[in-house]
Write an enzyme that holds these catalytic residues in place. Structure first.
Site, PDB file in Angstrom:
ATOM      1  CB  SER A  57       0.577  10.819  11.609  1.00 49.12           C
ATOM      2  OG  SER A  57       0.506   9.650  11.078  1.00 49.12           O
TER       3      SER A  57
HETATM    4  N1  SAH Z   1       1.482   8.699   6.369  1.00 48.74           N
HETATM    5  C1  SAH Z   1       0.122   9.124   6.706  1.00 48.74           C
HETATM    6  C2  SAH Z   1      -0.993   8.627   7.844  1.00 48.74           C
HETATM    7  C3  SAH Z   1      -0.863   7.104   7.539  1.00 48.74           C
HETATM    8  S1  SAH Z   1      -2.367   6.294   8.076  1.00 48.74           S
HETATM    9  C4  SAH Z   1      -0.497  10.724   6.374  1.00 48.74           C
HETATM   10  O1  SAH Z   1       0.876  11.358   6.328  1.00 48.74           O
HETATM   11  O2  SAH Z   1      -1.440  11.032   6.488  1.00 48.74           O
HETATM   12  C5  SAH Z   1      -1.916   4.626   7.580  1.00 48.74           C
HETATM   13  C6  SAH Z   1      -2.358   4.519   6.321  1.00 48.74           C
HETATM   14  O3  SAH Z   1      -1.733   3.230   5.816  1.00 48.74           O
HETATM   15  C7  SAH Z   1      -3.815   4.405   5.808  1.00 48.74           C
HETATM   16  O4  SAH Z   1      -4.252   5.302   4.863  1.00 48.74           O
HETATM   17  C8  SAH Z   1      -4.139   3.136   5.601  1.00 48.74           C
HETATM   18  O5  SAH Z   1      -5.003   3.067   4.394  1.00 48.74           O
HETATM   19  C9  SAH Z   1      -2.687   2.498   4.885  1.00 48.74           C
HETATM   20  N2  SAH Z   1      -2.491   1.139   4.877  1.00 48.74           N
HETATM   21  C10 SAH Z   1      -2.915   0.010   5.615  1.00 48.74           C
HETATM   22  N3  SAH Z   1      -2.285  -1.029   5.016  1.00 48.74           N
HETATM   23  C11 SAH Z   1      -1.629  -0.884   4.127  1.00 48.74           C
HETATM   24  C12 SAH Z   1      -0.686  -1.396   3.094  1.00 48.74           C
HETATM   25  N4  SAH Z   1      -0.742  -3.000   3.387  1.00 48.74           N
HETATM   26  N5  SAH Z   1      -0.330  -0.987   2.286  1.00 48.74           N
HETATM   27  C13 SAH Z   1      -0.339   0.524   1.948  1.00 48.74           C
HETATM   28  N6  SAH Z   1      -1.004   1.229   2.938  1.00 48.74           N
HETATM   29  C14 SAH Z   1      -1.657   0.869   3.722  1.00 48.74           C
END
Ligand code: SAH
Length: 202
Positions: A57
């Site tokens: 992010s």
């Molecule tokens: N917080 C992260 C950015 C998140 S991007 C950082 O600091 O880098 C969103 C993430 O959520 C992605 O890696 C995606 O694979 C994950 N994601 C999507 N659906 C999900 C679910 N149901 N459970 C866990 N993770 C999930």
């Protein structure tokens, strides 16, 4: 890199009043969480691709969410969407000696985040679907979802302590960041429009 990080933190300090949040940004090196070929861009206020259709992010987004989550030392926090692990690392600096439980659905990203975060002793990475939370470790003082939920995941409120705070971007395409403040009853605040990758379901 140090100079660039200073510039970024100066930029964040215009938005963020909580000094402990800014301190956490000073302590965590964002370049450790981005792919090798993008490290020179680590301190731009931009989201960056980390593979597997995920992004780390934008620093402003991480800062706004971290401040809005109102974490304290000793808190037990659940993050859904580990991605690079950067948000978890920032939170871990604020909650120590408390703990961050972070869940990632993508196996490759979960494995990589475990590696990146191995020196962070108060973070536990779970490689699984977090859309139903992490009931076996509940309750949590704080819950933060960092992927866009198509609908309000109200069942997660059962895994939140009372009082407690949960942040979730809700919507398809773009999302409204919603803050759920639980204190006997639940009050919801809208914190603005953001764009996250979608929350998946297995
Ligand atoms: N917080 C992260 C950015 C998140 S991007 C950082 O600091 O880098 C969103 C993430 O959520 C992605 O890696 C995606 O694979 C994950 N994601 C999507 N659906 C999900 C679910 N149901 N459970 C866990 N993770 C999930």
């Amino acid at each position: 890199m140090d100079k660039l990080r200073e510039i970024l933190i100066g930029h964040l300090s215009v938005l963020i009043k909580d000094k402990s949040v800014l301190k956490a940004f000073e302590k965590v090196s964002r370049e450790d969480f981005v792919p090798e070929e993008l490290k020179e861009y680590a301190y731009l206020d931009k989201p960056l691709p980390i593979g597997e259709e995920a992004t780390i992010s934008q620093p402003t987004t991480v800062a706004i969410m971290t401040e809005a989550l109102e974490v304290d030392k000793g808190h037990k926090v659940l993050e859904i969407g580990t991605g690079s692990g950067y948000q978890a690392a920032i939170l871990s600096k604020l909650v120590g000696p408390g703990k961050v439980y972070t869940v990632e659905i993508n196996k490759t990203l979960a494995k990589r985040a475990k590696e990146t975060l191995k020196s962070y002793k108060n973070i536990q990475v779970f490689s699984k679907d977090g859309s139903e939370g992490l009931p076996e470790q509940a309750p949590f003082d704080r819950i933060i979802v960092t992927a866009g939920a198509p609908e309000e995941p109200l069942s997660l409120l059962d895994q939140l302590t009372d009082p407690g705070i949960m942040l979730v971007p809700v919507g398809v395409g773009t999302q409204i960041l919603k803050k759920y403040i639980k204190d006997k009853m639940v009050v919801v605040e809208d914190l603005g429009v953001f764009a996250f990758v979608p929350l998946k379901k297995t």
